[in-house]
Every structure is written in structure tokens, then in C-alpha cells.
Motif scaffolding. Structure first.
Motif, PDB file in Angstrom:
ATOM      1  N   VAL A 128      32.176  48.576  43.012  1.00 16.00           N
ATOM      2  CA  VAL A 128      32.710  49.780  42.376  1.00 16.00           C
ATOM      3  C   VAL A 128      31.529  50.584  41.831  1.00 16.00           C
ATOM      4  O   VAL A 128      30.762  50.095  41.007  1.00 16.00           O
ATOM      5  N   PHE A 169      29.362  50.382  38.374  1.00 14.26           N
ATOM      6  CA  PHE A 169      29.578  49.103  37.688  1.00 14.26           C
ATOM      7  C   PHE A 169      28.531  48.116  38.181  1.00 14.26           C
ATOM      8  O   PHE A 169      28.284  48.025  39.371  1.00 14.26           O
ATOM      9  N   LEU A 211      36.659  45.698  36.805  1.00 18.18           N
ATOM     10  CA  LEU A 211      37.549  46.326  37.787  1.00 18.18           C
ATOM     11  C   LEU A 211      37.213  45.888  39.211  1.00 18.18           C
ATOM     12  O   LEU A 211      36.048  45.850  39.596  1.00 18.18           O
ATOM     13  N   ILE A 212      38.261  45.571  39.947  1.00 17.60           N
ATOM     14  CA  ILE A 212      38.114  45.040  41.309  1.00 17.60           C
ATOM     15  C   ILE A 212      38.858  45.948  42.287  1.00 17.60           C
ATOM     16  O   ILE A 212      40.034  46.232  42.098  1.00 17.60           O
ATOM     17  N   PRO A 213      38.185  46.405  43.358  1.00 18.53           N
ATOM     18  CA  PRO A 213      38.872  47.261  44.334  1.00 18.53           C
ATOM     19  C   PRO A 213      40.042  46.520  44.992  1.00 18.53           C
ATOM     20  O   PRO A 213      39.950  45.318  45.268  1.00 18.53           O
ATOM     21  N   LEU A 232      39.412  44.262  47.973  1.00 17.04           N
ATOM     22  CA  LEU A 232      38.834  42.923  47.774  1.00 17.04           C
ATOM     23  C   LEU A 232      39.918  41.930  47.390  1.00 17.04           C
ATOM     24  O   LEU A 232      39.917  40.790  47.846  1.00 17.04           O
ATOM     25  N   ALA A 236      48.960  39.825  42.959  1.00 17.41           N
ATOM     26  CA  ALA A 236      49.272  41.260  43.044  1.00 17.41           C
ATOM     27  C   ALA A 236      50.450  41.684  42.160  1.00 17.41           C
ATOM     28  O   ALA A 236      50.390  42.742  41.531  1.00 17.41           O
ATOM     29  N   LEU A 264      41.912  50.415  41.567  1.00 13.10           N
ATOM     30  CA  LEU A 264      41.130  49.285  41.069  1.00 13.10           C
ATOM     31  C   LEU A 264      42.039  48.436  40.196  1.00 13.10           C
ATOM     32  O   LEU A 264      42.784  48.971  39.383  1.00 13.10           O
ATOM     33  N   VAL A 319      42.513  45.653  37.179  1.00 15.88           N
ATOM     34  CA  VAL A 319      41.839  44.989  36.070  1.00 15.88           C
ATOM     35  C   VAL A 319      41.873  43.497  36.405  1.00 15.88           C
ATOM     36  O   VAL A 319      42.948  42.963  36.699  1.00 15.88           O
ATOM     37  N   ARG A 320      40.713  42.841  36.392  1.00 19.52           N
ATOM     38  CA  ARG A 320      40.652  41.453  36.903  1.00 19.52           C
ATOM     39  C   ARG A 320      41.730  40.565  36.292  1.00 19.52           C
ATOM     40  O   ARG A 320      41.855  40.498  35.065  1.00 19.52           O
ATOM     41  N   ILE A 348      35.858  39.291  43.481  1.00 22.66           N
ATOM     42  CA  ILE A 348      34.626  40.082  43.298  1.00 22.66           C
ATOM     43  C   ILE A 348      33.404  39.172  43.285  1.00 22.66           C
ATOM     44  O   ILE A 348      32.333  39.537  43.776  1.00 22.66           O
ATOM     45  N   HIS A 393      32.554  38.333  46.836  1.00 27.37           N
ATOM     46  CA  HIS A 393      31.932  39.499  47.468  1.00 27.37           C
ATOM     47  C   HIS A 393      30.426  39.524  47.171  1.00 27.37           C
ATOM     48  O   HIS A 393      29.610  39.818  48.044  1.00 27.37           O
ATOM     49  N   MET A 394      30.052  39.196  45.944  1.00 24.06           N
ATOM     50  CA  MET A 394      28.631  39.206  45.572  1.00 24.06           C
ATOM     51  C   MET A 394      27.921  37.957  46.100  1.00 24.06           C
ATOM     52  O   MET A 394      26.775  38.039  46.550  1.00 24.06           O
TER      53      MET A 394
END
Lengths: 481, 481
Positions: free
Chosen positions: A38, A41, B76-78, B81, B93, B111, B113-114, B120, B123-124
Motif C-alpha cells: 500500500v 505505508f 491496512l491490507i489490499p 492480498l 472476509a 483496503l 483493516v488487518r 501481508i 507478501h513481504m
């Protein structure tokens, strides 16, 4: 090995070449943060987070020593609360993230992700506060906040950041003012004592103060490149919020009163300052007090008899003294690689220990800020290191202070200042009449802003350097992050 | 004073009368939390937060001792993802909060809220992981998460809660399994050693496991009212996420491999368990190790010569031993009011010290869990108190264990169990064939669920108590929070 070393250093852009790339390189090579999916962020990676943990524990201890307790308020704030204090909503509404759906349902009222928590905290304080006996309220919260930013830079300006926000209530204006300045002073200790980062403390101008504050106080640090960083702020909020939120209590005389209110915060932004005050072209330079690891032992020719044994013995001795120490006996990396690695990571001291050193009852030590080899005796090595770390901490502070002083200019003529600024970035001290027009003109013509009206006023003449009218304050001016 | 005391106690509904109201009363009277203006979100007030700080520092130390480091991932997570792992998105969801606007702009992608950070973080990790040399990844984060809940209860189920989530990667399944169980074991120490709350550890059924997990392990505690509380979970995620997120690394043989993955979490929910395991109709009962204040000194007739002086002397002596102590010399409240107040707040020990006690070189002490006066000598009072606190800690654990054992039933006949359950709430041990149909039937007919397949299996027969087919596991069954 020589080649490898060269390549390695080349990975960081020299700051003289491109300061902004140097900053990003130091951060990315050290894996302090990474960009998240994002925009704006960031992910704070373990080595970066370890720096934040040091700031947190240092500050939290000071908060508790001064009677503050921690609490936690919800992340989401109803729109109707945000809008209760007029200046506050004008300041923050343009940059908040809005939650409109919970699960599959659209919400009746939008909720904002907290950009700061004055509004929701005031809402609860109204509910809790009854009598003057309940005062003062001395509370703090550690959390993250979200402010939608257009252009961002790791640590310095990101759409989400970690911080603490203190929120206190007091019976009298005098007490609230005392609190505001007390907390600014604790921030100064965080900056100067823990981080060896000298700061100028003073008051913000009306234009630069916090949205909704009666007065904002700040600490300002000067970076390597001559730009200023606002490193922490403490606000006397007066009764602006307590009246808007109808926080009332029964006073000593039986009458209903509105309490006086403060808030104050420091954030992960401090880590950006830490980097831009101490680090160099080889990477991070960490003051010992904030360094997650203070000393690394690198055995030389470690397969030789006795080397690892002695290294471990010294490790234990140093650790027993409370020094944060690592021993790198990984055979997968060369000694040269290790030297570079720990220089880049900013470990304050490295110890090299080889067979000949052991024979001579000595070790080679290298301080990160000097990069010169010194020989020290293995007798009392823990004590010697402890002293070296103390000396390094104060040397770094003095060095940063000297840099700031060398880049602080006394303005005698405003036109000359405008000409000089591009080649002489730094703090400019000048006189100011106090009017908004001069403040706007300064910004427009130079890009620099009033960083603060310092508590330590100096007499630099009786005329405003900008308009020539009667001067009210001596100010610090600089371009800022 | 007698009247005041009575009134005071009356404020907490007896648990025998209404357990749920008792729980809420204990929390609200002690100002542990308050309801926020957003439904389902709670404010954690200072006394409640202090309990969380104790859990945090205890667990964080254990995490670090076992090689874990902290980091911080964006709030925040797209949406894209979140949807990458099929079971995970189906599980989460329906209960996420969606951010659709940043400032005045509508976002291109929603986005969330986690609700938890696997997506996420994976993803990293994909971006960071290169080689088997980088493994294991042993990282943790302390943060808040949001899960939109329909009905909420302080600490136990709220739309936002504080927690930690560990996320690790490993080369082999065996290592990931070892990690999963190691962390569950640390949670058991948090529960049993710090909180004196006995737990049953075991595996969750397929139905009850974490959305996206390969296997979920849990610790389950039994509350005063015979209901179970899931107090912490540790998940072996296998390669479900690492494959969905294409996290690959070069293995030892040069081939690309997917790492094995774990995640594990405990939350502020533990505080709900703490209350429902130890507290009573007078209020909180806090085990000494987690109590923010362990001992309070209440001077009696404190205006008499020497009383305050002696109280302060004893305060210093106790404090010097590392005991968390307070001295209440406030003349604005009566002694009786103070007794009630600290009983309600669950302070483990109170010391009463009056002129006659001092004359006799003694003090009256009252343990919160016994409420009986004991006389102890002022000589070595620090040592005596230290021992008393240790004894109280283990007594509370034993008491809770005895309660659990008295409310653990061996099922011999399922029909009988159905009849008994309403009057005999608690853990039921029974045999299970392992099929989903029996699990659903159990829930439908009794409201109870399979809490876990305990590691310590007992042989209670070879037939499933529900369907009569061949049994696979011994299980713990209970109604749960």
C-alpha cells in the motif's frame, strides 16, 4: 576480499553526491524498513524495530517515573467526534482514512482511522471525570496512527507511523503548562541522552502549531545536510477541546469547571533523525545507548587452538557487565565481509581477536565513529569497553553539536540570507516581528520556515529582519523535513 | 463505615445470581475497560492495560529468549492480498472493516483493516527470502486487529483487540512443527506460571482450526462457571500460504523450495480468563506475578506518632526487595473504605499497621484469596512477604486446578451427558470417531464443542460416544466463550 570490500561500500551512495539517495540506501541496505504493497505505508523490519523498542522503553520508563499510566483507545473514531473541535477537523480531515463498511454491511456513520486521538479520548474523559479529586489525569498510549500523505519517505513521513500520544487533564492552566514543558523536557532527554542528538527547544508560531492547540512546543534537530527535523512536540491545548467536548468537573468551590488539557507525542520519525545526524558513507553509526548490539567480537583465524575458547570467555565477561554483545563465529563469511557488515550496521565497537592477540593478552578494538584500530588489554576488558562506550556516546553528541553550531548562522541582513541559503543550509537565527505576513513571505521566498521561537532568546537587534518593524522574538529558521 | 462497606460490596452482582453480570460488574467497577462510542470497540483503561503490560513483557521476554525478533507490518491490507489463500479469505472476509477513502479520494482498491497479518506478511516474505541460509524466519508483531463482531463482551470478544502474532518460516516440516509446539508451550507458561491459570493443551479439530491452517493447537482453560475459554492458539500453516503467495527459496540442493510456515497468537482475551478463573464476589483476585501492585500498606490511626514513619520504613524495605508495593496514607478515605477498595482491585496482600502493632513489632496481613488476618513480625517482613506471595501464586494455581478437576466429567453415555450438561457444566472427556457429522451433532444437540484433542490421551473405550463407531481420539468437550 579487498575487492569485495570495495564493492560493498559502493552500494551506499555517498551523501555528498545525493543526500536523499544516501539516506534511502542506508535504510534499505540495513533492512530497517521496506515498502509495503500500500503506497506510503512501510514495513518496519526487525533491525529498525529494535531501534524503536529502545526509544519506547527509555521514554516509557520516564513517563512512568513522572506518574503517567498507559491505556488503549479504539483505532476507529466516528466522524461526528472528529468534527467537534473546529480547527482540529480542518487540520486533519483532509488526510484521514475512512472506514465505510464492516463485513458486508455499510456503516450508518463513517469511521476514521485515528490520525491522533484527542477526540475519542476527550469523549471518554467527559464520561469519567467528576471531581477535582480525580485530577490530574496523566495518561499515555502507544499505538499507530494513519495520515494519508501524498509524498512519503521512510521514517520521516509515512501514511502510517508508530508513536505515543500523552493526554493529560489538569485543574489549572499553570499545572497544564508545567506538564507540557515537563514532557518536552523528557523528549529532549530521549533525543540528547539516548540518541546523542542535540535539539533546540522552543515554541511553534501560531501558523505552525497543532490543529486545535493553545500553544505548541517543539524540539528541532539539525541533520547532516543542514535541514531541520521536528523531532517531538508537546501541546498545551488549553480548554479548546475540553469545552468543545464538555468535559466538566466539580471544582474545589463546588462550581463546575473545564479542565486544562495537554497532549504530546514522539514517533518512529525519530529514527530518521538518528540516521541523518550520526551516520556516514559506510552506513549507520549508532550511539551506544540506542544500539541494539553495542559490541561484536570477531575471532581471527578462529580454527587456531584457543581462539574460539578465548572469544567465548570474553563474550561472557562482557555480557556479564550488561553490555549488549554478539560473537560472530560464522565460518561462511570472511573476516573482511564481517568488518564491512558491522560497520554498515553501525555497531558501536568491534573487537578483533586472533592467536597473536591472545598470546599478548590483548585485543584490537575499532570504534565505529573513528574506524581506527586500538590495542587494549584483555585484563578488565569489560571495564575498558564500558568506558569506551560512554566516551563514544558523549563524543557523538559533541560532534553533532559542533556540526549544528558550524551550520547555525546569525542573520544580519535578510537579502543576504536569501542569497546565502542555497549554499549555506542550516539554522538561521534572526529577529521577527511576530506577524503572519513576514512568516509567509519567508517561506515563499526561501522555502525555509520558522522552526521555533527558542526558550533561550538572544538579542540580535530590535528590528524584524524581514519587514524592519519592531522585533518581538528571536527565531530559528531552516528548511525542514 | 459498616454501612458503606455493605453498600460497596452490593455493587458487584454475586456470580451465583448472574455470572455474566458479575463478570461485567468486576470489570466496570475496577475500571478495567469502558465501552467506546463505536459499538463493539472497548477502551482499555489504565488498570486493565497494566495487566496487559505484564502479559506482554513476560511473553516478549520468552519470545526473545527463543530467538524471535519483533517487527511491524502495515495496518491496512489490499483486498487482492486477502483473497490469495482461499480458506483464509472465506474465514475472514465476512468480518473485516473496509477502508474505501483516503482523505477526500476514493481508493482504486479497497483496503481492509488487518484481522490478522498472514497475507501481508507472506507478501513481504516472498520479497525477502532467497536462500535456505536465511531460514528460519522467527518474527513477531505486537499490534491491534479488527474483526467485526455482532455481539461482544469486554476482553472476551471485541471488534478490536490487542494481541501478538508470530509468523515464522522453516526449511522442514519437522522444524515448523517443533516451532508450533514450542510456542504453544510458551503460551502455557504465560497461562500457568504468570497467570496461575491451568490449561489443557491439544489439537483443534478440522472444523475448529484457523482459516488456512494445516493444523491448529490450542490451550483451553475452564472458567468459574464451567465454560471453557480458548486462551491461545498456535498454527502449523504447512505450505498453504507459502504456495499461495509463491514464497520460494533456493534449497540446500540448489532446487527451489517452499518453506514451512507457522503463526501463533495470544490476546487481551487472556485478561477475561484471568478474571473468570480467580476472582470472587468481592471483586478481582490477582495472582501476585501478574498483579500491578502486589502489596498495599494501610496505616491505622496514622496521625499517631511514629505510624507513618514506620509505614514508610517498611515500604522502603519491601520495595527494595523488588516487591511492587503501595502505601495508602490518604486521609480522605476511611480505613474500611480502603480495605474494600483493595479487595475489589485484587491486590494480593494488604498490610495493616497501627500503633499497637508497631509496639509489638508486628503487622496484620491479609491475603486477598483467604481474607483472614495473620500476624507477622516486622523483622524480615520483606522476606516473609516474598514467601507469602510465592505461596499465594501456587495456591491460586492449585485452587483453579482443583476447580477444573471437580468440573471435569468422564462421559460413559452420550444421552446421559446431554441430560447432565445443563446442571453440570464443565469439561467432558469422551471418545470420538473423528468425523464431522458427530462434531456437528454434538454442537447442535448440546451447544458444546470439541475444545481439543488433548496431547495427553486417555483410553475411555474404543467406541465413539456419539455414533458408536470406532473411536479415534479422546476429546475435551465444553460450552465455550
Amino acid at each position: 576480499m579487498a575487492k569485495k570490500e570495495k564493492d560493498f561500500v559502493k552500494e551506499i551512495t555517498p551523501m555528498e553526491e545525493d543526500f536523499s539517495r544516501w539516506y534511502t540506501d542506508v535504510i534499505m541496505k540495513n533492512e530497517l524498513v521496506d515498502y509495503s504493497p500500500v503506497k506510503g505505508f512501510m514495513v518496519i523490519r526487525p533491525y529498525g524495530y529494535a531501534l524503536w523498542e529502545k526509544i519506547q522503553s527509555y521514554a516509557d520508563e520516564k513517563f512512568k517515573e513522572t506518574g503517567h499510566k498507559n491505556m488503549y483507545f479504539p483505532l476507529l473514531i466516528p466522524e461526528s467526534l472528529l468534527t467537534k473541535e473546529k480547527e482540529h477537523v480542518e487540520g486533519f480531515a483532509p488526510e484521514v482514512a475512512w472506514v465505510t463498511h464492516g463485513g458486508s454491511q455499510e456503516l450508518g456513520e463513517r469511521l476514521c482511522v485515528r490520525p491522533t486521538s484527542e477526540t475519542i479520548i476527550c469523549h471518554m474523559y467527559k464520561k469519567w471525570l467528576n471531581s477535582y479529586r480525580d485530577l490530574p489525569y496523566l495518561y499515555n498510549q502507544w499505538c499507530s496512527v494513519v495520515r494519508w500523505e501524498k509524498s512519503t519517505r521512510p521514517f520521516l513521513r509515512t501514511s502510517e507511523f508508530l508513536w505515543q500520544e500523552g493526554h493529560t487533564l489538569h485543574e489549572t492552566y499553570e499545572e497544564s503548562q508545567e506538564e507540557t514543558l515537563k514532557m518536552l523536557n523528557i523528549y529532549k532527554e530521549v533525543a540528547e541522552d539516548l540518541m546523542a542528538m542535540p535539539v533546540v527547544v522552543g515554541q511553534k508560531s501560531e501558523k505552525e502549531k497543532f490543529a486545535g492547540a493553545f500553544a505548541t512546543y517543539t524540539m528541532e534537530a539539525l541533520m547532516h545536510d543542514g535541514q531541520a527535523l521536528q523531532a517531538g512536540t508537546s501541546h498545551n491545548l488549553g480548554q479548546h477541546f475540553t469545552k468543545a467536548f464538555e468535559i466538566k468537573y466539580q471544582g474545589r468551590t463546588g462550581k463546575e469547571e473545564f479542565p486544562f488539557h495537554t497532549s504530546w507525542g514522539i514517533s518512529t520519525r525519530l529514527i530518521g533523525g538518528l540516521i541523518m545526524v550520526h551516520s556516514d558513507n559506510r552506513g549507520l553509526v549508532l550511539p551506544p545507548k540506542i544500539a541494539p548490539t553495542q559490541v561484536v567480537i570477531i575471532p581471527i583465524a578462529q580454527k587456531k587452538e584457543g581462539v574460539l575458547e578465548k572469544s567465548n570467555e570474553i563474550f561472557d565477561k562482557i555480557k556479564a557487565r550488561g553490555i549488549r554483545v554478539e560473537l560472530d563465529d560464522d565460518l561462511g563469511n570472511s573476516t573482511g565481509w564481517k568488518f564491512n557488515q558491522y560497520e554498515m550496521k553501525g555497531y558501536p565497537i568491534r573487537i578483533e581477536l586472533g592467536p597473536r592477540d591472545i598470546e599478548n593478552n590483548q585485543a584490537v578494538v575499532v570504534r565505529r565513529d573513528k574506524l581506527e584500530k586500538e590495542i587494549i588489554s584483555l585484563d578488565n576488558i569489560d571495564e575498558t569497553l564500558s568506558e569506551m562506550l560512554d566516551t563514544m556516546q558523549s563524543d557523538l553528541f559533541e560532534k553533532a553539536k559542533a556540526h549544528r553550531e558550524a551550520h547555525t548562522y546569525v542573520v544580519t541582513d535578510y537579502e543576504q540570507y536569501k542569497k546565502d541559503l542555497p549554499t549555506k543550509p542550516g539554522f538561521a537565527k534572526m529577529m521577527w516581528c511576530g506577524c503572519r505576513e513576514c512568516e509567509d513571505k519567508l517561506k515563499e521566498e526561501t522555502g525555509a520556515t520558522i522552526r521555533c521561537i527558542p526558550f533561550e532568546q538572544e538579542d540580535l537587534g530590535d528590528k524584524c529582519h524581514i519587514c524592519g518593524k519592531e522585533a518581538k522574538h528571536m527565531i530559528y529558521v531552516a528548511k525542514a523535513y
